[in-house]
Design a protein around this motif. Structure first.
Motif, short mmCIF file in Angstrom:
data_model
loop_
_atom_site.label_atom_id
_atom_site.label_comp_id
_atom_site.label_asym_id
_atom_site.label_seq_id
_atom_site.Cartn_x
_atom_site.Cartn_y
_atom_site.Cartn_z
N LYS A 15 104.00 44.91 44.39
CA LYS A 15 103.53 45.98 45.26
C LYS A 15 102.11 46.35 44.86
O LYS A 15 101.83 46.61 43.69
CB LYS A 15 104.44 47.20 45.17
CG LYS A 15 104.01 48.37 46.06
CD LYS A 15 104.96 49.55 45.85
CE LYS A 15 104.51 50.75 46.67
NZ LYS A 15 105.38 51.94 46.44
N LEU A 16 101.21 46.35 45.84
CA LEU A 16 99.83 46.73 45.59
C LEU A 16 99.63 48.15 46.12
O LEU A 16 99.99 48.46 47.25
CB LEU A 16 98.87 45.77 46.30
CG LEU A 16 99.06 44.27 45.99
CD1 LEU A 16 98.06 43.44 46.78
CD2 LEU A 16 98.89 44.01 44.49
N ASN A 17 99.05 48.97 45.30
CA ASN A 17 98.89 50.37 45.65
C ASN A 17 97.45 50.69 45.99
O ASN A 17 96.56 50.54 45.15
CB ASN A 17 99.34 51.27 44.48
CG ASN A 17 100.81 51.11 44.17
OD1 ASN A 17 101.64 51.17 45.07
ND2 ASN A 17 101.14 50.90 42.92
N GLY A 18 97.21 51.13 47.23
CA GLY A 18 95.90 51.63 47.60
C GLY A 18 95.86 53.12 47.36
O GLY A 18 96.43 53.63 46.39
N SER A 19 95.23 53.84 48.24
CA SER A 19 95.19 55.30 48.13
C SER A 19 96.56 55.87 48.50
O SER A 19 97.37 55.20 49.13
CB SER A 19 94.10 55.85 49.04
OG SER A 19 94.40 55.54 50.38
N PRO A 20 96.83 57.12 48.13
CA PRO A 20 98.15 57.70 48.40
C PRO A 20 98.52 57.73 49.87
O PRO A 20 99.70 57.72 50.21
CB PRO A 20 98.01 59.11 47.82
CG PRO A 20 96.94 59.02 46.79
CD PRO A 20 95.98 58.00 47.33
N TYR A 21 97.53 57.81 50.76
CA TYR A 21 97.83 57.89 52.20
C TYR A 21 97.81 56.53 52.86
O TYR A 21 97.97 56.41 54.07
CB TYR A 21 96.83 58.83 52.90
CG TYR A 21 95.38 58.45 52.71
CD1 TYR A 21 94.75 57.57 53.58
CD2 TYR A 21 94.64 58.99 51.66
CE1 TYR A 21 93.43 57.22 53.41
CE2 TYR A 21 93.31 58.64 51.47
CZ TYR A 21 92.70 57.77 52.36
OH TYR A 21 91.39 57.42 52.17
N ASP A 22 97.64 55.48 52.07
CA ASP A 22 97.56 54.12 52.60
C ASP A 22 98.94 53.50 52.72
O ASP A 22 99.91 53.96 52.10
CB ASP A 22 96.71 53.27 51.66
CG ASP A 22 95.79 52.32 52.40
OD1 ASP A 22 96.06 52.06 53.58
OD2 ASP A 22 94.83 51.85 51.80
N ALA A 23 99.04 52.44 53.49
CA ALA A 23 100.28 51.69 53.59
C ALA A 23 100.50 50.85 52.34
O ALA A 23 99.53 50.48 51.64
CB ALA A 23 100.26 50.79 54.82
N ASN A 24 101.75 50.54 52.06
CA ASN A 24 102.05 49.60 50.98
C ASN A 24 101.63 48.19 51.38
O ASN A 24 101.74 47.81 52.55
CB ASN A 24 103.55 49.60 50.68
CG ASN A 24 104.06 50.93 50.17
OD1 ASN A 24 103.31 51.71 49.58
ND2 ASN A 24 105.33 51.21 50.39
N ALA A 25 101.17 47.44 50.40
CA ALA A 25 100.90 46.01 50.60
C ALA A 25 101.70 45.26 49.55
O ALA A 25 101.86 45.73 48.42
CB ALA A 25 99.41 45.71 50.46
N TYR A 26 102.20 44.08 49.91
CA TYR A 26 103.06 43.32 49.00
C TYR A 26 102.56 41.89 48.88
O TYR A 26 102.39 41.20 49.90
CB TYR A 26 104.51 43.31 49.50
CG TYR A 26 105.13 44.69 49.62
CD1 TYR A 26 105.61 45.35 48.50
CD2 TYR A 26 105.24 45.32 50.86
CE1 TYR A 26 106.19 46.62 48.61
CE2 TYR A 26 105.81 46.57 50.98
CZ TYR A 26 106.29 47.22 49.85
OH TYR A 26 106.86 48.46 49.97
#
Length: 208
Positions: free
Chosen positions: A5-16
């Motif tokens: 799981k890649l974490n962007g900003s808190p309001y961003d979507a999850n990327a995997y």
């Protein structure tokens, strides 16, 4: 199956990142995602970016990541025309202009990328998809369902209450052990039961 799981900003979507070669959704901040990817793989090893739907918080960085990696972009054919529309892509909600994204692969549902099956789950958007690995019992649910019985909204462009309910009903037929949603936490316990809860909640609150 290797999933990061890649974490962007808190309001961003999850990327995997899946099996070091597939990226499911990107989020809005391409630079952050590229930096994270380079911590796990050579950026040129990324082969495919699969977008679960057209909304900007999932797709905003896709073009830049594709250009940096050479990866092909895949999205359902019903959402592809919406990528450049500020209202349909919801980029206007984030105060951003629509990004330049040219899909390489138009999905219909039923395709496989390795062991990942594309499942068309309209409702949140016309071309929303989920991805399912039957062997690993893993579901990437995009914005169709989330943890604790939550489900995607239908009040944005192209949304459909009845389609969303039917899409969630379709997901209840899958054998799911772990769910990776488009927002929020990974569901590692009772994922199948939580999807059934999403169906119950959506049927009660949307089909009124």
């Amino acid at each position: 199956m290797k999933i990061i799981k890649l974490n962007g900003s808190p309001y961003d979507a999850n990327a995997y990142l899946v099996d070091d070669s597939i990226l499911i959704d990107v989020g809005m901040d391409a630079r952050s995602v590229i930096t994270e990817l380079e911590g796990y793989i050579q950026i040129g090893d990324l082969e495919t970016i699969i977008l679960t739907h057209c909304h900007y918080d999932h797709t905003g960085g896709a073009g830049d990541v594709a250009r940096a990696s050479g990866a092909k972009i895949a999205i359902h054919k019903d959402d592809a025309p919406l990528l450049g529309n500020a209202k349909a892509s919801a980029s206007i909600m984030f105060g951003r202009s629509t990004p330049s994204i040219t899909p390489d692969i138009l999905l219909k549902g039923g395709e496989f990328f390795g062991e990942l099956e594309i499942i068309h789950t309209p409702g949140h958007t016309p071309g929303c998809i989920c991805l399912y690995n039957a062997h690993s019992k893993v579901l990437f649910s995009g914005d169709t369902v989330f943890q604790d019985g939550s489900f995607g909204r239908t009040d944005l462009y192209g949304g459909s209450t009845q389609q969303l309910i039917e899409s969630i009903r379709k997901l209840t037929l899958l054998d799911v052990s772990i769910m990776y949603p488009g927002h929020g936490d990974i569901v590692e316990e009772d994922a199948g039961e939580q999807i059934k809860m999403s169906l119950m909640m959506a049927s009660q609150f949307l089909d009124m």
